[in-house]
Design an enzyme around this catalytic site. Sequence first.
Site, PDB file in Angstrom:
ATOM      1  N   ALA A  66      24.809 -25.924  -7.879  1.00 31.93           N
ATOM      2  CA  ALA A  66      24.589 -27.334  -7.574  1.00 31.93           C
ATOM      3  C   ALA A  66      25.852 -27.847  -6.873  1.00 31.93           C
ATOM      4  O   ALA A  66      26.944 -27.315  -7.092  1.00 31.93           O
ATOM      5  CB  ALA A  66      24.337 -28.103  -8.850  1.00 31.93           C
ATOM      6  N   GLY A 109      23.346 -23.202 -10.433  1.00 30.70           N
ATOM      7  CA  GLY A 109      22.006 -23.590  -9.976  1.00 30.70           C
ATOM      8  C   GLY A 109      21.409 -22.589  -8.996  1.00 30.70           C
ATOM      9  O   GLY A 109      20.183 -22.487  -8.884  1.00 30.70           O
ATOM     10  N   GLU A 112      19.899 -19.987 -11.111  1.00 28.71           N
ATOM     11  CA  GLU A 112      18.717 -20.587 -11.750  1.00 28.71           C
ATOM     12  C   GLU A 112      17.570 -20.741 -10.767  1.00 28.71           C
ATOM     13  O   GLU A 112      16.406 -20.542 -11.118  1.00 28.71           O
ATOM     14  CB  GLU A 112      19.103 -21.940 -12.350  1.00 28.71           C
ATOM     15  CG  GLU A 112      20.085 -21.765 -13.501  1.00 28.71           C
ATOM     16  CD  GLU A 112      20.668 -23.076 -13.994  1.00 28.71           C
ATOM     17  OE1 GLU A 112      21.244 -23.830 -13.176  1.00 28.71           O
ATOM     18  OE2 GLU A 112      20.552 -23.355 -15.194  1.00 28.71           O
ATOM     19  N   GLU A 132      29.014 -22.501 -15.162  1.00 27.22           N
ATOM     20  CA  GLU A 132      29.112 -23.923 -15.499  1.00 27.22           C
ATOM     21  C   GLU A 132      30.131 -24.227 -16.586  1.00 27.22           C
ATOM     22  O   GLU A 132      30.729 -25.304 -16.605  1.00 27.22           O
ATOM     23  CB  GLU A 132      27.741 -24.469 -15.926  1.00 27.22           C
ATOM     24  CG  GLU A 132      26.733 -24.617 -14.799  1.00 27.22           C
ATOM     25  CD  GLU A 132      25.858 -23.394 -14.583  1.00 27.22           C
ATOM     26  OE1 GLU A 132      26.230 -22.283 -15.041  1.00 27.22           O
ATOM     27  OE2 GLU A 132      24.794 -23.531 -13.963  1.00 27.22           O
TER      28      GLU A 132
HETATM   29  C1  HXC Z   1      30.087 -27.852  -3.614  1.00 30.21           C
HETATM   30  C2  HXC Z   1      30.872 -25.826  -2.866  1.00 30.21           C
HETATM   31  C3  HXC Z   1      30.262 -25.168  -3.951  1.00 30.21           C
HETATM   32  C4  HXC Z   1      29.532 -25.953  -4.886  1.00 30.21           C
HETATM   33  C5  HXC Z   1      31.269 -23.697  -2.752  1.00 30.21           C
HETATM   34  N1  HXC Z   1      31.482 -24.886  -2.151  1.00 30.21           N
HETATM   35  N2  HXC Z   1      30.539 -23.839  -3.850  1.00 30.21           N
HETATM   36  N3  HXC Z   1      30.787 -27.157  -2.713  1.00 30.21           N
HETATM   37  N4  HXC Z   1      29.470 -27.276  -4.669  1.00 30.21           N
HETATM   38  N5  HXC Z   1      28.890 -25.411  -5.927  1.00 30.21           N
HETATM   39  C6  HXC Z   1      32.249 -25.150  -0.942  1.00 30.21           C
HETATM   40  C7  HXC Z   1      33.730 -25.076  -1.193  1.00 30.21           C
HETATM   41  O1  HXC Z   1      34.187 -26.310  -1.729  1.00 30.21           O
HETATM   42  C8  HXC Z   1      34.249 -24.841   0.190  1.00 30.21           C
HETATM   43  O2  HXC Z   1      34.226 -26.058   0.911  1.00 30.21           O
HETATM   44  C9  HXC Z   1      33.197 -23.925   0.796  1.00 30.21           C
HETATM   45  O3  HXC Z   1      32.010 -24.125   0.016  1.00 30.21           O
HETATM   46  C10 HXC Z   1      33.579 -22.470   0.743  1.00 30.21           C
HETATM   47  O4  HXC Z   1      33.910 -22.150  -0.587  1.00 30.21           O
HETATM   48  P1  HXC Z   1      35.287 -21.460  -1.014  1.00 30.21           P
HETATM   49  O5  HXC Z   1      35.506 -21.787  -2.437  1.00 30.21           O
HETATM   50  O6  HXC Z   1      36.371 -21.809  -0.046  1.00 30.21           O
HETATM   51  O7  HXC Z   1      34.902 -19.911  -0.826  1.00 30.21           O
HETATM   52  P2  HXC Z   1      35.459 -18.659  -1.639  1.00 30.21           P
HETATM   53  O8  HXC Z   1      36.942 -18.783  -1.856  1.00 30.21           O
HETATM   54  O9  HXC Z   1      34.910 -17.474  -0.927  1.00 30.21           O
HETATM   55  O10 HXC Z   1      34.767 -18.769  -3.090  1.00 30.21           O
HETATM   56  C11 HXC Z   1      33.380 -18.698  -3.230  1.00 30.21           C
HETATM   57  C12 HXC Z   1      32.966 -19.132  -4.649  1.00 30.21           C
HETATM   58  C13 HXC Z   1      33.540 -20.533  -4.931  1.00 30.21           C
HETATM   59  C14 HXC Z   1      33.479 -18.126  -5.683  1.00 30.21           C
HETATM   60  C15 HXC Z   1      31.427 -19.141  -4.684  1.00 30.21           C
HETATM   61  O11 HXC Z   1      33.194 -21.397  -3.850  1.00 30.21           O
HETATM   62  C16 HXC Z   1      33.038 -21.144  -6.179  1.00 30.21           C
HETATM   63  O12 HXC Z   1      33.496 -20.825  -7.264  1.00 30.21           O
HETATM   64  N6  HXC Z   1      32.117 -22.105  -6.080  1.00 30.21           N
HETATM   65  C17 HXC Z   1      31.605 -22.854  -7.195  1.00 30.21           C
HETATM   66  C18 HXC Z   1      30.653 -22.021  -8.007  1.00 30.21           C
HETATM   67  C19 HXC Z   1      30.129 -22.796  -9.198  1.00 30.21           C
HETATM   68  O13 HXC Z   1      30.901 -23.221 -10.089  1.00 30.21           O
HETATM   69  N7  HXC Z   1      28.814 -23.021  -9.247  1.00 30.21           N
HETATM   70  C20 HXC Z   1      28.178 -23.747 -10.325  1.00 30.21           C
HETATM   71  C21 HXC Z   1      28.058 -25.176  -9.959  1.00 30.21           C
HETATM   72  S1  HXC Z   1      27.446 -26.164 -11.296  1.00 30.21           S
HETATM   73  P3  HXC Z   1      35.492 -26.593   1.755  1.00 30.21           P
HETATM   74  O14 HXC Z   1      35.052 -27.924   2.216  1.00 30.21           O
HETATM   75  O15 HXC Z   1      36.644 -26.573   0.824  1.00 30.21           O
HETATM   76  O16 HXC Z   1      35.608 -25.555   2.850  1.00 30.21           O
HETATM   77  C22 HXC Z   1      25.794 -25.903 -11.262  1.00 30.21           C
HETATM   78  C23 HXC Z   1      25.012 -26.689 -12.254  1.00 30.21           C
HETATM   79  C24 HXC Z   1      23.576 -26.322 -12.195  1.00 30.21           C
HETATM   80  O17 HXC Z   1      25.276 -25.187 -10.470  1.00 30.21           O
HETATM   81  C25 HXC Z   1      22.728 -27.470 -12.516  1.00 30.21           C
HETATM   82  C26 HXC Z   1      21.281 -27.131 -12.481  1.00 30.21           C
HETATM   83  C27 HXC Z   1      20.665 -26.784 -11.167  1.00 30.21           C
END
Ligand code: HXC
Length: 260
Positions: A66, A109, A112, A132
């Site tokens: 998400a 997400g 999921e 999460e």
């Molecule tokens: C918003 C995101 C994002 C996310 C990545 N980006 N994941 N933006 N929400 N979930 C953005 C980053 O901010 C970044 O933007 C760009 O995408 C590239 O990501 P990087 O982090 O620079 O890439 P990398 O170093 O290769 O790392 C990849 C990654 C990391 C390991 C996937 O991005 C990451 O940990 N993302 C979050 C994963 C996460 O926690 N997901 C769960 C979310 S909570 P900029 O602008 O900086 O270039 C969730 C709740 C579910 O999903 C609810 C129910 C549906």
Amino acid sequence: KEYEHILVSRPAEGVGLITLNRPKALNALSSPLFKELNEAAEELDKDESIGALVLTGSERAFAAGADIKEMKDKTFVDVYRNRFLEDWTKITALRKPIIAAVSGYALGGGCELALMCDIILASPTAVFGQPEINLGVIPGGGGTQRLVHAIGKSRTMELTLTGRNFSAVEAESWGVVSRVVSEGEGKVVEEAVKMAALIASKSQVAVQAGKEAVNAAYEMTLAEGLRFERRLFHGLFATQDQKEGMSAFAEKRKSTWNHS
Ligand code: HXC
């Protein structure tokens, strides 16, 4: 129709392909993206010429979760009053099968969303996880529930509470994905489209009944589920496709379905 966050195409006869298309954000799932995804999926589901759907992302990310930037300042009242996430499960109500073709990150997400699909095919690069816990929350799109069904309590507990990722190989050995597709650009999507085309070439009434019967296993006791399956099986004897399919076998010819 033109969308901003997704692409919709028809790569093979009977197949609708939805590609998540927010590459800069690794396909982070935002509300506007989900609105488009729901709309496109519902449209393809209604389209008589479509027999199965494929959902994919990019090589780098199916979806990294998400959109954290969209969520981070929301309050309890915002998410509760606006029923945040409630319409993120609409694709589970589709009548037609939907196959997730996963390359790269399928986190939070994104994992999921893949689990909401009927079949998951993974590329060897696929990385799944429910991170999460690292954001001070828990999965909210069915992760804790669907993973328990798929891989059992102990593994689900470990993944949910540690937030560690799991690989395509683990996903395959645990039965989260039906299989890992061999290496190569676009390969997992090609395989998913092939599988969708094969499904689309069958009797659509039977496919729909098959999907309904398998899904019933999640909701019913074994006895109820067996009865439900048998009733659907009985019901198919009212279709022309059953007469055609069985006659074609007896006459040693190929069947032609008219989906009724
Ligand atoms: C918003 C995101 C994002 C996310 C990545 N980006 N994941 N933006 N929400 N979930 C953005 C980053 O901010 C970044 O933007 C760009 O995408 C590239 O990501 P990087 O982090 O620079 O890439 P990398 O170093 O290769 O790392 C990849 C990654 C990391 C390991 C996937 O991005 C990451 O940990 N993302 C979050 C994963 C996460 O926690 N997901 C769960 C979310 S909570 P900029 O602008 O900086 O270039 C969730 C709740 C579910 O999903 C609810 C129910 C549906």
